[in-house]
Enzyme design. Structure first.
Site, mmCIF file in Angstrom:
data_model
loop_
_atom_site.group_PDB
_atom_site.id
_atom_site.type_symbol
_atom_site.label_atom_id
_atom_site.label_comp_id
_atom_site.label_asym_id
_atom_site.label_seq_id
_atom_site.Cartn_x
_atom_site.Cartn_y
_atom_site.Cartn_z
ATOM 1 N N TYR A 150 0.854 -1.188 0.000
ATOM 2 C CA TYR A 150 0.000 0.000 0.000
ATOM 3 C C TYR A 150 0.887 1.235 0.000
ATOM 4 O O TYR A 150 1.890 1.271 0.704
ATOM 5 C CB TYR A 150 -0.891 0.005 1.243
ATOM 6 C CG TYR A 150 -1.717 1.261 1.427
ATOM 7 C CD1 TYR A 150 -2.792 1.544 0.587
ATOM 8 C CD2 TYR A 150 -1.432 2.171 2.443
ATOM 9 C CE1 TYR A 150 -3.553 2.695 0.760
ATOM 10 C CE2 TYR A 150 -2.192 3.325 2.626
ATOM 11 C CZ TYR A 150 -3.256 3.571 1.787
ATOM 12 O OH TYR A 150 -4.005 4.717 1.963
ATOM 13 N N ASP A 245 9.255 2.610 -0.283
ATOM 14 C CA ASP A 245 8.231 3.331 0.467
ATOM 15 C C ASP A 245 8.373 2.899 1.926
ATOM 16 O O ASP A 245 7.922 1.831 2.311
ATOM 17 C CB ASP A 245 6.835 3.026 -0.084
ATOM 18 C CG ASP A 245 5.747 3.769 0.688
ATOM 19 O OD1 ASP A 245 6.077 4.486 1.657
ATOM 20 O OD2 ASP A 245 4.564 3.627 0.319
ATOM 21 N N LYS A 273 4.434 8.744 8.988
ATOM 22 C CA LYS A 273 4.179 8.126 10.300
ATOM 23 C C LYS A 273 5.173 8.569 11.389
ATOM 24 O O LYS A 273 5.092 9.699 11.831
ATOM 25 C CB LYS A 273 4.088 6.607 10.141
ATOM 26 C CG LYS A 273 2.969 6.247 9.137
ATOM 27 C CD LYS A 273 2.373 4.875 9.242
ATOM 28 C CE LYS A 273 1.081 4.811 8.453
ATOM 29 N NZ LYS A 273 1.141 4.162 7.153
HETATM 30 C C1 LIG Z 1 0.590 4.800 5.818
HETATM 31 C C2 LIG Z 1 1.299 4.572 4.555
HETATM 32 C C3 LIG Z 1 1.174 5.447 3.461
HETATM 33 C C4 LIG Z 1 0.224 6.600 3.468
HETATM 34 O O1 LIG Z 1 0.543 7.568 4.427
HETATM 35 P P1 LIG Z 1 -0.581 8.625 4.859
HETATM 36 O O2 LIG Z 1 0.135 9.519 5.834
HETATM 37 O O3 LIG Z 1 -1.687 7.827 5.463
HETATM 38 O O4 LIG Z 1 -0.997 9.358 3.644
HETATM 39 C C5 LIG Z 1 1.949 5.202 2.343
HETATM 40 N N1 LIG Z 1 2.802 4.164 2.288
HETATM 41 C C6 LIG Z 1 2.936 3.315 3.312
HETATM 42 C C7 LIG Z 1 3.929 2.189 3.207
HETATM 43 C C8 LIG Z 1 2.184 3.481 4.472
HETATM 44 O O5 LIG Z 1 2.318 2.611 5.469
#
Ligand SMILES: *Cc1c(COP(=O)(O)O)cnc(C)c1O
Length: 438
Positions: A150, A245, A273
């Protein structure tokens, strides 16, 4: 032990009913609506350490930790103090600030995998900007992503595999032009042959491969490190950029994230995060060369009214500084492993179909007997077990994220005693869910 019945969540239930008048589905982010578990969502009014308290005054040991950011637990004193001090001087200036420098320096000086960083306000924004950067640098437009990873709600990444081998993606959301989805190729994780074939065929059009090096948004699909190394080598071979990511894994599996954990140098890394210490911050970084393509130095435009907001920078700085204390990650990993090992031993002893997957301070309960490395190995029917487990856990004061596809996070604020208490409750609830004799 006293249990909290679902019927007792009356204030949360009433607030949720009210919220439905204002917000689609009563929420501002979909999983919060508790659609995959029983009862109304908990409305939380306070968090201290590893515990959260809802509007009905029930307290829970929290393993969601705001979906990952709170690696120090709730209301960390140093974060609170620096935020309070900062906010007293104003909340936003739209200019550079010293605090932005402090956080930038702390990150760049302690991370061998990036030379420069750009702050944004969410993980999604970081990923969206990283894709634009990769496209701007290579002059190519297609992206390879993996099923089960994701990357936020970026249009071109809200896609799943289409039918047939290595086809272009099909969107998983309404509102995404087909042309966007067609820019994305979705591959299964852990399939080197298909990866090679796809690159051979399309590398002239492919700007980048994006991967969660620790896939933790669709269960915890831990990859063999050699698969990640293979991605690195193939990207070099075919002139494609590699994006890690690390919105979840960054500052979680180590200060240098998964890049440091596996010793792999991606071209661009995204963060979110933990980086904001509980405030909305995202970021992306890379080498001097890669980052020189960003405006105002280079032609790839990217901007933000509230980017590097001083209050958010203060929270991030106060949080990350604590992660650099010697032994921080070792202690956290040891505690989490002890919890995971205890639950796994319990599952074996009672012959439960449950595999506990864990890395650093992330764990996931897979209701299967074997290790899971690809999204298609997750049995959707097994989520019924999670749903029942979630209900029993809430009744006894343990909060897991409200979906079986969500991982659990252990924070520095969870003591061994808290974890033992949580493990005993989890064992008791597993007995109830699987109706085993004690
Ligand atoms: C949480 C997350 C996102 C999205 O971040 P948001 O701050 O919710 O927009 C993108 N990539 C990964 C791997 C994530 O865990």
């Amino acid at each position: 032990m006293d249990t909290i019945s679902l019927e007792n969540r009356t204030r949360s239930a009433a607030l949720f009913e009210e919220a439905k008048n204002y917000f689609p589905g009563g929420v501002n982010s979909p999983v919060r609506a508790f659609k995959s578990v029983y009862g109304p969502p908990l409305f939380i009014k306070e968090g201290q350490g590893c515990r959260i308290t809802d509007e009905d005054d029930h307290t829970y040991i929290d393993f969601c930790c705001s979906w990952g950011p709170l690696i120090l637990g709730h209301n960390n004193a140093k974060v609170r103090d620096l935020v309070t001090e900062t906010v007293a001087k104003g909340t936003s200036f739209g200019t550079p600030t010293r605090l932005g420098n402090e956080l930038g320096k702390l990150i760049v000086n302690n991370n061998r995998y990036i030379d420069k960083i750009r702050f944004v306000s969410s993980g999604t924004e970081a990923v969206m900007s990283a894709l634009r950067l990769a496209r701007g640098i290579t002059g190519k437009s297609k992206v390879i992503k993996f099923e089960g990873c994701y990357h936020g709600h970026v249009d071109s990444l809200l896609v799943k595999a289409g039918s047939g081998l290595a086809t272009f993606g099909e969107s998983t959301s309404a509102g995404i032009p087909r042309a966007f989805a067609e820019e994305t190729i979705v591959l299964p994780l852990d399939d080197r042959k298909l990866l090679e074939e796809t690159l051979q065929k399309y590398s002239d059009d492919i700007a980048c491969i994006i991967v969660e090096p620790v896939p933790a948004n669709n269960g915890l699909l831990l990859q063999d490190p050699s698969f990640l190394e293979c991605l690195r080598l193939k990207c070099y071979k075919y002139g494609v950029l590699l994006i890690f990511d690390e919105v979840i894994s960054g500052f979680r599996v180590g200060f240098e994230g998964a890049a440091g954990y596996y010793g792999i140098q991606p071209d661009i890394i995204t963060y979110g995060k933990i980086i904001g210490g509980g405030m909305p911050v995202g970021a992306y970084g890379g080498s001097h060369e890669v980052m020189s393509h960003i405006s105002p130095d280079g032609p790839v435009y990217q901007a933000g009214t509230l980017s590097a907001n001083p209050v958010a920078m203060a929270a991030g700085y106060a949080a990350l500084k604590q992660l650099l204390e010697p032994g921080f990650y070792e202690g956290l990993e040891a505690k989490t492993k002890r919890l995971a090992d205890r639950l796994q031993a319990f599952a074996l002893r009672h012959d439960l179909p449950m595999h506990v997957q864990q890395i650093a301070s992330i764990f996931w309960l897979a209701f299967t007997r074997d290790r899971v490395v690809r999204a298609d190995q997750i049995d959707a029917a097994s989520m019924e077990h999670f749903k029942n487990l979630h209900r029993e856990l809430l009744r006894r004061g343990v909060y897991l994220g409200p979906s079986g596809y969500e991982v659990g996070f252990v924070s520095a604020a969870h003591t061994e005693q808290d974890l033992d208490e949580a493990a005993s409750i989890m064992e008791k609830c597993l007995h109830m869910v699987f109706k085993t004799s004690k």
